[in-house]
Design a protein around this motif. Structure first.
Motif, PDB file in Angstrom:
ATOM      1  N   ASP A 256      -8.373   0.450  10.309  1.00  0.00           N
ATOM      2  CA  ASP A 256      -7.058   0.438   9.651  1.00  0.00           C
ATOM      3  C   ASP A 256      -6.597   1.877   9.366  1.00  0.00           C
ATOM      4  O   ASP A 256      -7.378   2.719   8.920  1.00  0.00           O
ATOM      5  N   PHE A 257      -5.308   2.125   9.647  1.00  0.00           N
ATOM      6  CA  PHE A 257      -4.771   3.483   9.482  1.00  0.00           C
ATOM      7  C   PHE A 257      -3.397   3.403   8.799  1.00  0.00           C
ATOM      8  O   PHE A 257      -2.588   4.303   8.943  1.00  0.00           O
ATOM      9  N   THR A 258      -3.184   2.290   8.091  1.00  0.00           N
ATOM     10  CA  THR A 258      -1.891   2.098   7.418  1.00  0.00           C
ATOM     11  C   THR A 258      -1.586   3.303   6.524  1.00  0.00           C
ATOM     12  O   THR A 258      -0.473   3.832   6.537  1.00  0.00           O
ATOM     13  N   GLU A 259      -2.589   3.698   5.767  1.00  0.00           N
ATOM     14  CA  GLU A 259      -2.476   4.912   4.943  1.00  0.00           C
ATOM     15  C   GLU A 259      -3.446   5.930   5.541  1.00  0.00           C
ATOM     16  O   GLU A 259      -4.652   5.876   5.281  1.00  0.00           O
ATOM     17  N   PRO A 260      -2.952   6.845   6.381  1.00  0.00           N
ATOM     18  CA  PRO A 260      -3.874   7.717   7.109  1.00  0.00           C
ATOM     19  C   PRO A 260      -4.624   8.733   6.243  1.00  0.00           C
ATOM     20  O   PRO A 260      -5.656   9.255   6.656  1.00  0.00           O
ATOM     21  N   TYR A 261      -4.097   9.023   5.075  1.00  0.00           N
ATOM     22  CA  TYR A 261      -4.767   9.992   4.192  1.00  0.00           C
ATOM     23  C   TYR A 261      -5.339   9.268   2.979  1.00  0.00           C
ATOM     24  O   TYR A 261      -4.750   8.294   2.490  1.00  0.00           O
ATOM     25  N   CYS A 262      -6.459   9.766   2.476  1.00  0.00           N
ATOM     26  CA  CYS A 262      -7.103   9.141   1.311  1.00  0.00           C
ATOM     27  C   CYS A 262      -6.188   9.249   0.087  1.00  0.00           C
ATOM     28  O   CYS A 262      -5.815  10.355  -0.318  1.00  0.00           O
ATOM     29  N   PRO A 263      -5.846   8.112  -0.511  1.00  0.00           N
ATOM     30  CA  PRO A 263      -4.926   8.158  -1.668  1.00  0.00           C
ATOM     31  C   PRO A 263      -5.536   8.880  -2.872  1.00  0.00           C
ATOM     32  O   PRO A 263      -4.828   9.592  -3.593  1.00  0.00           O
ATOM     33  N   GLU A 264      -6.845   8.732  -3.046  1.00  0.00           N
ATOM     34  CA  GLU A 264      -7.499   9.360  -4.201  1.00  0.00           C
ATOM     35  C   GLU A 264      -7.536  10.887  -4.058  1.00  0.00           C
ATOM     36  O   GLU A 264      -7.249  11.624  -4.996  1.00  0.00           O
ATOM     37  N   LEU A 265      -7.873  11.320  -2.839  1.00  0.00           N
ATOM     38  CA  LEU A 265      -7.950  12.762  -2.594  1.00  0.00           C
ATOM     39  C   LEU A 265      -6.553  13.401  -2.635  1.00  0.00           C
ATOM     40  O   LEU A 265      -6.377  14.521  -3.132  1.00  0.00           O
ATOM     41  N   ARG A 266      -5.560  12.668  -2.130  1.00  0.00           N
ATOM     42  CA  ARG A 266      -4.175  13.163  -2.199  1.00  0.00           C
ATOM     43  C   ARG A 266      -3.774  13.357  -3.656  1.00  0.00           C
ATOM     44  O   ARG A 266      -3.174  14.364  -4.031  1.00  0.00           O
ATOM     45  N   ALA A 267      -4.108  12.353  -4.484  1.00  0.00           N
ATOM     46  CA  ALA A 267      -3.735  12.434  -5.899  1.00  0.00           C
ATOM     47  C   ALA A 267      -4.432  13.634  -6.549  1.00  0.00           C
ATOM     48  O   ALA A 267      -3.826  14.360  -7.351  1.00  0.00           O
ATOM     49  N   SER A 268      -5.689  13.865  -6.181  1.00  0.00           N
ATOM     50  CA  SER A 268      -6.418  15.019  -6.749  1.00  0.00           C
ATOM     51  C   SER A 268      -5.763  16.328  -6.315  1.00  0.00           C
ATOM     52  O   SER A 268      -5.615  17.260  -7.115  1.00  0.00           O
ATOM     53  N   LEU A 269      -5.363  16.397  -5.049  1.00  0.00           N
ATOM     54  CA  LEU A 269      -4.727  17.627  -4.550  1.00  0.00           C
ATOM     55  C   LEU A 269      -3.399  17.877  -5.257  1.00  0.00           C
ATOM     56  O   LEU A 269      -3.076  19.014  -5.616  1.00  0.00           O
ATOM     57  N   LEU A 270      -2.646  16.806  -5.450  1.00  0.00           N
ATOM     58  CA  LEU A 270      -1.354  16.965  -6.135  1.00  0.00           C
ATOM     59  C   LEU A 270      -1.556  17.385  -7.584  1.00  0.00           C
ATOM     60  O   LEU A 270      -0.830  18.242  -8.101  1.00  0.00           O
TER      61      LEU A 270
ATOM     62  N   ALA B 102     -12.342  11.115  10.739  1.00  0.00           N
ATOM     63  CA  ALA B 102     -12.922  11.076   9.392  1.00  0.00           C
ATOM     64  C   ALA B 102     -12.959   9.629   8.894  1.00  0.00           C
ATOM     65  O   ALA B 102     -13.969   9.164   8.360  1.00  0.00           O
ATOM     66  N   ARG B 103     -11.876   8.917   9.114  1.00  0.00           N
ATOM     67  CA  ARG B 103     -11.806   7.512   8.666  1.00  0.00           C
ATOM     68  C   ARG B 103     -12.877   6.680   9.366  1.00  0.00           C
ATOM     69  O   ARG B 103     -13.514   5.824   8.755  1.00  0.00           O
ATOM     70  N   GLU B 104     -13.077   6.939  10.648  1.00  0.00           N
ATOM     71  CA  GLU B 104     -14.091   6.166  11.395  1.00  0.00           C
ATOM     72  C   GLU B 104     -15.505   6.392  10.859  1.00  0.00           C
ATOM     73  O   GLU B 104     -16.373   5.555  11.036  1.00  0.00           O
ATOM     74  N   LEU B 105     -15.714   7.538  10.223  1.00  0.00           N
ATOM     75  CA  LEU B 105     -17.036   7.794   9.625  1.00  0.00           C
ATOM     76  C   LEU B 105     -17.026   7.486   8.124  1.00  0.00           C
ATOM     77  O   LEU B 105     -17.954   7.870   7.406  1.00  0.00           O
TER      78      LEU B 105
ATOM     79  N   LYS C 113     -14.260   4.493   1.947  1.00  0.00           N
ATOM     80  CA  LYS C 113     -15.709   4.310   2.079  1.00  0.00           C
ATOM     81  C   LYS C 113     -16.071   2.990   2.763  1.00  0.00           C
ATOM     82  O   LYS C 113     -17.209   2.797   3.204  1.00  0.00           O
ATOM     83  N   ASP C 114     -15.115   2.074   2.833  1.00  0.00           N
ATOM     84  CA  ASP C 114     -15.354   0.770   3.481  1.00  0.00           C
ATOM     85  C   ASP C 114     -14.505   0.604   4.728  1.00  0.00           C
ATOM     86  O   ASP C 114     -14.190  -0.526   5.137  1.00  0.00           O
TER      87      ASP C 114
ATOM     88  N   LEU D 124     -14.990   0.703   7.817  1.00  0.00           N
ATOM     89  CA  LEU D 124     -15.494  -0.036   8.978  1.00  0.00           C
ATOM     90  C   LEU D 124     -15.655  -1.536   8.701  1.00  0.00           C
ATOM     91  O   LEU D 124     -15.869  -2.315   9.636  1.00  0.00           O
ATOM     92  N   LYS D 125     -15.525  -1.903   7.430  1.00  0.00           N
ATOM     93  CA  LYS D 125     -15.657  -3.319   7.084  1.00  0.00           C
ATOM     94  C   LYS D 125     -14.543  -4.112   7.788  1.00  0.00           C
ATOM     95  O   LYS D 125     -13.377  -3.729   7.727  1.00  0.00           O
ATOM     96  N   ASP D 126     -14.939  -5.181   8.437  1.00  0.00           N
ATOM     97  CA  ASP D 126     -13.981  -6.063   9.132  1.00  0.00           C
ATOM     98  C   ASP D 126     -13.192  -5.345  10.249  1.00  0.00           C
ATOM     99  O   ASP D 126     -12.077  -5.739  10.567  1.00  0.00           O
ATOM    100  N   SER D 127     -13.751  -4.298  10.797  1.00  0.00           N
ATOM    101  CA  SER D 127     -13.006  -3.575  11.832  1.00  0.00           C
ATOM    102  C   SER D 127     -13.577  -3.791  13.243  1.00  0.00           C
ATOM    103  O   SER D 127     -13.000  -3.344  14.222  1.00  0.00           O
ATOM    104  N   ARG D 128     -14.728  -4.489  13.294  1.00  0.00           N
ATOM    105  CA  ARG D 128     -15.386  -4.650  14.608  1.00  0.00           C
ATOM    106  C   ARG D 128     -14.945  -5.926  15.288  1.00  0.00           C
ATOM    107  O   ARG D 128     -14.688  -6.932  14.645  1.00  0.00           O
TER     108      ARG D 128
END
Ligand code: HPA
Length: 264
Positions: free
Chosen positions: A128-142, A194-197, A256-257, A259-263
């Motif tokens: 899933d790539f609906t939100e390509p950037y981590c929302p938590e990390l974006r919030a921390s950067l802002l 990064a998302r794939e890992l 962190k999840d 890959l869940k339900d992505s295969r």
């Protein structure tokens, strides 16, 4: 606290103010990363891992970067979250050179010319790539930008081209119509790898020039890109200095999840 990775772009080959405490070369199943990873320490003892995306002395062009090795190496070193710094051209005239954008969306125009997945042998994975950037990390950067007093746009669509050439005026006009705000050559496939890992990934897009045809400039130059990146180095350092304490110890985001339900 797990390590934070920082990937530096054009004109950013280290983080000013960071104390280097070591270097690590990593071998990966996908070949060699752009350079050895610099292990660095911020005041307060927080360790970060820094990689210059284009290698030492900017030897690797954007379309030739081994993005898979770079991201794999980060994971190998224990990095959980990656902050990427990207030089960009401003498509929207509101994003003048010197502006900083924490993008929330991506338009990928690399055209499939770059290896963009870790899963091409046994597994078929659709992440899933609906939100390509981590929302938590974006919030921390802002939050960090705000604390540092550095003006930063909290939203924006990053257009990634294959490069290494710059864009034509018509291409930039098209990207503007498509909803793009800044254009660069390195945001993809970094973000999806990064998302794939299952790593968090967020970017600081530094506007180094108006994109082709946005200003009266007849010609864009790499010299201005490097010059503006240099001018923005202190702002980036301030954001990075403030961001570490704002990043939650445990991840509460969906990355962190991934890959869940992505295969298949
Ligand atoms: N286009 C693409 N990549 C860039 C630009 C640009 O105008 N400026 C810095 N990186």
């Amino acid at each position: 606290m797990p390590l934070i990775g920082v990937i530096g772009g054009s004109g950013l080959y280290g983080i000013p103010g960071l104390e280097e405490v070591g270097r690590k070369a990593v071998k990966t199943p996908f070949g060699d990363p752009s350079d050895s990873y610099l292990i660095a320490e911020f005041s307060g003892g927080v360790q970060a891992v820094f990689l210059p995306r284009h290698g030492a002395g900017h030897a690797v062009a954007p379309h030739k970067i081994n993005y898979r090795a770079n991201i794999w190496g980060m994971k190998e070193l224990g990095v959980e979250r990656i902050i990427a710094v990207n030089a960009t051209g401003g498509i929207d005239s509101a994003f003048a050179p010197g502006s900083i954008v924490i993008p929330d969306q991506i338009l990928d125009f690399t055209g499939g010319g770059r290896p963009a997945t870790f899963y091409e042998e046994k597994d078929v994975v659709h992440v899933d790539f609906t939100e390509p950037y981590c929302p938590e990390l974006r919030a921390s950067l802002l939050g960090a930008a705000k604390k540092a007093g550095v003006p930063a746009a909290g939203k924006g669509t990053y257009v990634c081209t294959n490069g290494p050439r710059l864009e034509s005026r018509a291409e930039v006009a098209f990207y503007a119509k498509a909803g793009g705000h800044v254009v660069g050559m390195t945001g993809m496939p970094e973000a999806i790898l990064a998302r794939e890992l299952e790593l968090c990934y967020s970017a600081i897009a530094v506007v180094t020039n108006f994109a082709a045809g946005v200003s009266d400039a007849k010609k864009l130059t790499t010299t201005e890109v490097i010059e503006y990146m240099g001018k923005s180095a202190e702002a980036i350092r301030q954001i990075l200095k403030e961001v570490f304490p704002l990043i939650p110890g445990r991840r509460g985001c969906p990355c962190k999840d991934a890959l869940k339900d992505s295969r298949l």
